[in-house]
Design a protein around this motif. Structure first.
Motif, short mmCIF file in Angstrom:
data_model
loop_
_atom_site.label_atom_id
_atom_site.label_comp_id
_atom_site.label_asym_id
_atom_site.label_seq_id
_atom_site.Cartn_x
_atom_site.Cartn_y
_atom_site.Cartn_z
N GLN A 92 -15.97 -1.96 -0.36
CA GLN A 92 -16.37 -2.29 0.93
C GLN A 92 -17.10 -3.62 0.93
O GLN A 92 -17.45 -4.11 2.17
N GLY A 139 -12.46 -4.97 5.69
CA GLY A 139 -11.15 -5.10 6.10
C GLY A 139 -10.76 -6.14 7.08
O GLY A 139 -11.58 -6.09 8.18
N ALA A 198 -7.08 -7.17 9.09
CA ALA A 198 -5.58 -6.93 9.37
C ALA A 198 -5.13 -8.16 10.03
O ALA A 198 -5.39 -8.67 10.83
N TYR A 237 -2.70 -7.10 5.14
CA TYR A 237 -4.26 -6.62 5.31
C TYR A 237 -4.85 -7.21 4.06
O TYR A 237 -4.35 -8.01 3.12
N GLN A 276 -10.35 0.90 0.78
CA GLN A 276 -10.70 -0.53 0.26
C GLN A 276 -11.98 -0.60 -0.46
O GLN A 276 -12.88 0.28 -0.04
N ILE A 313 -14.87 -4.74 10.14
CA ILE A 313 -13.45 -4.57 10.71
C ILE A 313 -12.96 -5.83 11.36
O ILE A 313 -13.64 -6.04 12.32
N GLY A 347 -9.47 -7.82 1.90
CA GLY A 347 -10.71 -7.66 2.04
C GLY A 347 -11.39 -9.16 2.57
O GLY A 347 -11.38 -9.96 1.30
N SER A 351 0.85 -1.13 -0.13
CA SER A 351 0.04 -0.04 -0.09
C SER A 351 1.12 1.21 0.06
O SER A 351 1.97 1.40 0.59
N PHE A 387 -7.57 0.98 5.05
CA PHE A 387 -9.15 0.32 5.15
C PHE A 387 -9.84 1.42 4.44
O PHE A 387 -10.74 0.77 3.81
#
Lengths: 111, 379
Positions: B301, B305, B307, B364, B299, B349, B366, B277, B296
Motif C-alpha cells: 500500500q 498503484g 498502471a 504496473y 500490491q 491509484i 507502486g 503477475s 492492485f
C-alpha cells in the motif's frame, strides 16, 4: 602528436547554496546550535527513549530499556513513540515533556 | 549536524527476534567506532562537551571553483568521474559556450534560484540551485537546449531523483502537452526505453542535477540503496500518448489546460510488465479492468498503484465501460462486497497511457504522484 587542450569547463556543483533543513533563507553557510549539556552520571536520572516509528527503532529501544533495567537499575526509562512525520522535527509537546520531566533522551532513528 | 552524538548499530534491526537483537545489537559493537554499543550510548550522554560542541556557529560551505581546466578532454572526463559528478557514463563537457547556448533556451536569469533538493528531506539539508547550475548539468547529460524548459520544470519540482533510503527508490517523470511533439519525445513504440534523444537526456539530466545540485547519490553517505535501481540512470520518463488515449491527459485531470505543457513527478519502486503477475492471464475474452484490480489489490500500500497502459489496452478498458479515468479509479478503489478498500485513498491509484498499440501489453508498479510543474513558466 600533442594532445589538444580542451577549453575550461564549468563545475556542476558550483553556484549552489545550502539551506539547512526547515531553516530560513539559503546562503553559503550552514548554522548549527550548541549541543545540550551532558550529565555527570546517569545514576538516578530519567531517560526518555523515543521511537521515531521508522524501521526497527522501537524494537531496538525495547532492548535498550531492558539493558538499563538489568545493568543500571537506578535509571528510570520512559518509552515514547514520536508523533507526526518520522523525518521531521514536529513533536514540540514531546520535546517539552522531556525537558520538563527527563534529564536525557535517546532517539531511535532507523534500522 | 557535525558532532551530534550517534551510535550506529549493526543493521538491519527490524526483522530480528529479541534474542538476535540482544546478541547482535545490544551486546555488539558500533560498526563505525568499534566501541561496545551500550557503553558508547552511556558515554555519549555523560562525556563532557568539547568547545566545538558548545558553539552556536555557521560553517562555510564551499562548492569548489567555478571552472576546471583548461585540460585535455580525457583528463577533464576523468576529473568529473573522480569527483563523483557523473553517473559513471561519459558526459558532455560543460564548456562556457555550451552552457550559454542552454541558458538562451529560457527567459529566466542565470542566477535565479530554481529550487532545492535534499537526498531525504528532514534528514539531509537542502541544496538550492540556480538556472545556470541546472544548465551545466543539462549540458553534461547531452540535452539539446530546446529541452531546457522541461529540465528546469523538473528541477523546480524540488524532488530528489535518488533518495538516500536503502529501499533503492525510482522516480518517474510524466510529460504532457504540446512540448512532447515540439521536442520529439517518444510516446510510441518503446516509449519507456532508450529510443529517443529527448527522453534519454532529459531523464539523465534529472539524475545528474540530483547528484551535483542536490547532494544525492554519494554512496555510503547520501545513498544507501541495498540493490540499487537501474531506473536511476535516466529515471522513468513517460510522455503520455495523448492522441491515442481514450481519456484526458494526466495533467488535465490535475487541473492544467490541454494546451499547457506539464511535468509530473512520481516516486516509488518502479514499473514492470503486467505479464509478471499471476493475474495477467490471457483469455479469449479479456477483462483488463478486473486484471488491473486484482493486481492492485495484491500490491503493497505504501506507494499505491500505477498502471502504464498501452493505448490498445486503455481503449479496451474504455470499451469495458470506463469512459473516464475517474470511473475506472472509483471501481478500482472499491473493496470487495463493501469491505474496506485496499488502498488508503483514490489518489493512490494512477493511470497513464503511453507506447504503441501493436499488442496488449502494459506495465504496473507502486509509485505515488508527488507534484506537477508547468513547463511553460520555464520557457
Amino acid at each position: 602528436m600533442a594532445t589538444l587542450l580542451h577549453s575550461a569547463v564549468l563545475n556542476p556543483e558550483a553556484y549552489r547554496t545550502v539551506r539547512a533543513a526547515d531553516e530560513g533563507a539559503p546562503g553559503k553557510t550552514q548554522s548549527f546550535r550548541s549541543l545540550a549539556p551532558r550529565l555527570e552520571s546517569l545514576h538516578g536520572k530519567t531517560i526518555y527513549l523515543v521511537d521515531t516509528g521508522f524501521g526497527g527503532s522501537g524494537r531496538f529501544l525495547d532492548q535498550v530499556q531492558a539493558w538499563f533495567a538489568e545493568h543500571m537499575p537506578s535509571v528510570t526509562t520512559v518509552r515514547r513513540r514520536k508523533t507526526g512525520n518520522i523525518f521531521r522535527d514536529d513533536a514540540r509537546e514531546l520535546w517539552n515533556e522531556i525537558k520538563e520531566r527527563g534529564q536525557a533522551a535517546i532517539l531511535g532513528v532507523a534500522g | 549536524m557535525p558532532h551530534l552524538r550517534f551510535t550506529f548499530v549493526k543493521s538491519p534491526v527490524w526483522g530480528k527476534t529479541p534474542e538476535q537483537l540482544q546478541k547482535d545489537v545490544i551486546e555488539g559493537k558500533d560498526p563505525i567506532s568499534g566501541k561496545p554499543v551500550m557503553r558508547e550510548i552511556v558515554e555519549e550522554l555523560t562525556a563532557p562537551l568539547a568547545d566545538e560542541d558548545k558553539a552556536t556557529r555557521t560553517i562555510p560551505q564551499s562548492a569548489g571553483p567555478d571552472h576546471f581546466g583548461p585540460d585535455t578532454a580525457d583528463n577533464l572526463q576523468r576529473l568529473f568521474e573522480e569527483k563523483g559528478m557523473t553517473d559513471h557514463l561519459p558526459i558532455v563537457l560543460p564548456t562556457e559556450e555550451k552552457v550559454e547556448a542552454m541558458l538562451k533556451a529560457t527567459s529566466h536569469k542565470a542566477d535565479e534560484i530554481v529550487g532545492k533538493i535534499s537526498p531525504t528531506p528532514g534528514v539531509f539539508e537542502y541544496w538550492s540551485y540556480t538556472v545556470k547550475q541546472v544548465a551545466v548539468n543539462a549540458v553534461m547529460a547531452g540535452a539539446d537546449p530546446k529541452y531546457f524548459p522541461v529540465i528546469l520544470a523538473i528541477a523546480a519540482a524540488g524532488k530528489e531523483s535518488m533518495s538516500s533510503s536503502d529501499n533503492s527508490f525510482a522516480e518517474a517523470v510524466v510529460i504532457n502537452g504540446p512540448i512532447r511533439d515540439e521536442i520529439g519525445l517518444n510516446y510510441g513504440i518503446g516509449a519507456l526505453g532508450p529510443f529517443s534523444h529527448a527522453n534519454a537526456t532529459i531523464g539523465r539530466a534529472y539524475t545528474l542535477l540530483s547528484i551535483n545540485a542536490g547532494n544525492c547519490g554519494k554512496v555510503g553517505e547520501t545513498y544507501m540503496g541495498v540493490i540499487g535501481n537501474p531506473a536511476n540512470y535516466t529515471n522513468i520518463v513517460i510522455a503520455e500518448n495523448e492522441k491515442e488515449s481514450p481519456w484526458k491527459p494526466f495533467s488535465v485531470r490535475h487541473g492544467f489546460k490541454p494546451e499547457e505543457s506539464v511535468v509530473s513527478i512520481f516516486e516509488g519502486w518502479g514499473v514492470i510488465s503486467a505479464k509478471n503477475s499471476k493475474y495477467a492471464v490471457w483469455q479469449k475474452e479479456m477483462n483488463f479492468a478486473q486484471e488491473l484490480k486484482n493486481i492492485f489489490d495484491d500490491q503493497d500500500q505504501l506507494f499505491g498503484g500505477i498502471a502504464v497502459l498501452s493505448p490498445a489496452v486503455a481503449n479496451y478498458i474504455k470499451d469495458e465501460g470506463y469512459d473516464t479515468v475517474d470511473k475506472l479509479t472509483d471501481w478500482l478503489y472499491q473493496g470487495p462486497d463493501g469491505a474496506k478498500p485496499h488502498f488508503w485513498s483514490k489518489a493512490q491509484i494512477n493511470i497513464l497511457v503511453t507506447g504503441s498499440s501493436n499488442n496488449l501489453y502494459w506495465d504496473y508498479g507502486g509509485m505515488r504522484y508527488v507534484k506537477s510543474v508547468s513547463v511553460d513558466t520555464w520557457r
